[in-house]
Scaffold this motif. Structure first.
Motif, mmCIF file in Angstrom:
data_model
loop_
_atom_site.group_PDB
_atom_site.id
_atom_site.type_symbol
_atom_site.label_atom_id
_atom_site.label_comp_id
_atom_site.label_asym_id
_atom_site.label_seq_id
_atom_site.Cartn_x
_atom_site.Cartn_y
_atom_site.Cartn_z
ATOM 1 N N SER A 1 -4.662 7.304 -0.539
ATOM 2 C CA SER A 1 -4.066 6.055 -0.071
ATOM 3 C C SER A 1 -4.525 4.947 -1.000
ATOM 4 O O SER A 1 -5.651 4.982 -1.522
ATOM 5 C CB SER A 1 -4.491 5.742 1.362
ATOM 6 N N ARG B 1 0.445 5.644 1.261
ATOM 7 C CA ARG B 1 -0.297 6.524 2.142
ATOM 8 C C ARG B 1 0.088 7.973 1.877
ATOM 9 O O ARG B 1 1.200 8.259 1.432
ATOM 10 C CB ARG B 1 0.003 6.185 3.610
ATOM 11 N N ASN C 1 0.804 -1.216 0.000
ATOM 12 C CA ASN C 1 0.000 0.000 0.000
ATOM 13 C C ASN C 1 0.837 1.266 0.000
ATOM 14 O O ASN C 1 2.054 1.238 0.149
ATOM 15 C CB ASN C 1 -0.961 -0.002 1.199
ATOM 16 N N GLU D 1 -4.379 14.084 -0.621
ATOM 17 C CA GLU D 1 -3.814 12.926 0.071
ATOM 18 C C GLU D 1 -4.626 11.696 -0.318
ATOM 19 O O GLU D 1 -5.793 11.594 0.029
ATOM 20 C CB GLU D 1 -3.855 13.112 1.593
#
Length: 327
Positions: free
Chosen positions: A243, A28, A26, A241
């Motif tokens: 993710s 972030r 992942n 932002e």
């Protein structure tokens, strides 16, 4: 919906081609810009390999070119920028009707065929191409967040390849949770990978969308110049932002042609000797781009407010550049 299998792997570890991963794979806190332009679908078809990937048609002969740049800042393999140039596509034995794939995405195998995918670091090339078959290669990249615009430039061999700049589309207010499929060619195969992402989204559609796409004189930009790209976008967007999770499951098929291809497709030899370096190349400076002092970790706040971050440790603060990372 992200597959349950991915959630069940949370907290486990993998090492593939020497690259260590903590699952799920992942990213972030990664800013991203997007822009979409109409293109000539027949010309786009000439860039797609084999006979099972077809340009998505909006109407008539109008296809879609997506430019997506993600400033990946927090991942298992360090920060890096990824500059995606892709054609919206479907997968099947014949082209899909216009627009219907937007409603029946799974049935038509809706996704994007990635034409070019420069990234900042060697380790990203090794993983992205060697594992998922993505057409990654290391290039000079930046990601700049200013008061009125967000932009990114991609240079190669000292020449401008592609620059994208969008006007900031207002406040990011819309909660977005989505998935996407990437189609790529590698080793004579069609590769399909999946990504799941979320974040608050700001966007503009139609005449309100504002972006400027510049194609340079590097040979990598030449195929794009034949696509008849519209001078104005019909969509632009920004996630301050985001993710995401890159699925460790992927699919592949042999690419087939009417006769045996004369040229050997790019294969594992192109990644076998790569290392795990997170070091970036110098920021782009071709054309009228003013080079930054170094990559930095900005998040859209005042451009001198945060220390720089790269895979090799602290660097001097730059005046106007943000940088990133990816799984």
């Amino acid at each position: 919906m992200m597959p349950r299998r991915i959630k069940q792997q949370t907290g486990r570890f993998s090492k593939v081609d020497g690259i260590p991963y903590e699952l799920p794979i992942n990213s972030r806190a990664s800013p991203a810009l997007m822009a979409a332009f109409t293109i000539d679908a027949r010309e786009a078809a000439a860039l797609l390999p084999g006979n099972e990937v077809h340009p998505l048609r909006l109407w008539g002969n109008k296809g879609v070119l997506f430019i997506t740049v993600i400033d990946y800042r927090d991942t298992d393999i360090g920060p890096y920028i990824e500059f995606s140039v892709a054609i919206a596509c479907t997968h099947g034995k014949k082209p899909a009707p216009p627009l219907l794939p937007l409603l029946f995405q799974k049935h038509y195998g809706l996704g994007q065929y990635v034409v070019d995918l420069p990234v900042s670091s060697e380790i990203s090339v090794k993983g992205g191409k060697g594992i998922w078959g993505m057409p990654k290669h290391q290039a000079n990249l930046d990601f700049r967040i200013a008061d009125q615009t967000i932009s990114s430039q991609y240079d190669q061999d000292g020449k401008l390849a592609v620059r994208i700049e969008i006007d900031r589309p207002g406040k990011a207010w819309l909660p977005l949770r989505a998935s996407g499929a990437n189609y790529c060619q590698f080793r004579g195969m069609l590769m399909k990978s999946f990504i799941y992402f979320h974040g608050k989204f700001a966007f503009r559609l139609g005449k309100k969308a504002a972006a400027r796409l510049t194609l340079g004189d590097h040979p990598r930009a030449a195929p794009l110049k034949r696509l008849g790209i519209a001078p104005k976008p019909f969509f632009s967007g920004f996630l301050p932002e985001s993710s995401g999770v890159l699925d460790d499951h992927f699919e592949s098929w042999f690419l087939s042609y009417p006769k045996l291809p004369a040229e050997q497709p790019e294969g594992l030899e192109s990644v076998a000797g790569l290392g795990l370096s997170q070091k970036w190349l110098e920021p782009p400076s071709a054309g009228d781009r003013q080079p930054t002092l170094s990559p930095s970790g900005l998040t859209g706040e005042p451009e001198d407010s945060q220390p720089a971050r790269t895979g090799d440790g602290p660097q001097p603060v730059s005046d106007d550049a943000g940088v990133g990372a990816h799984p």
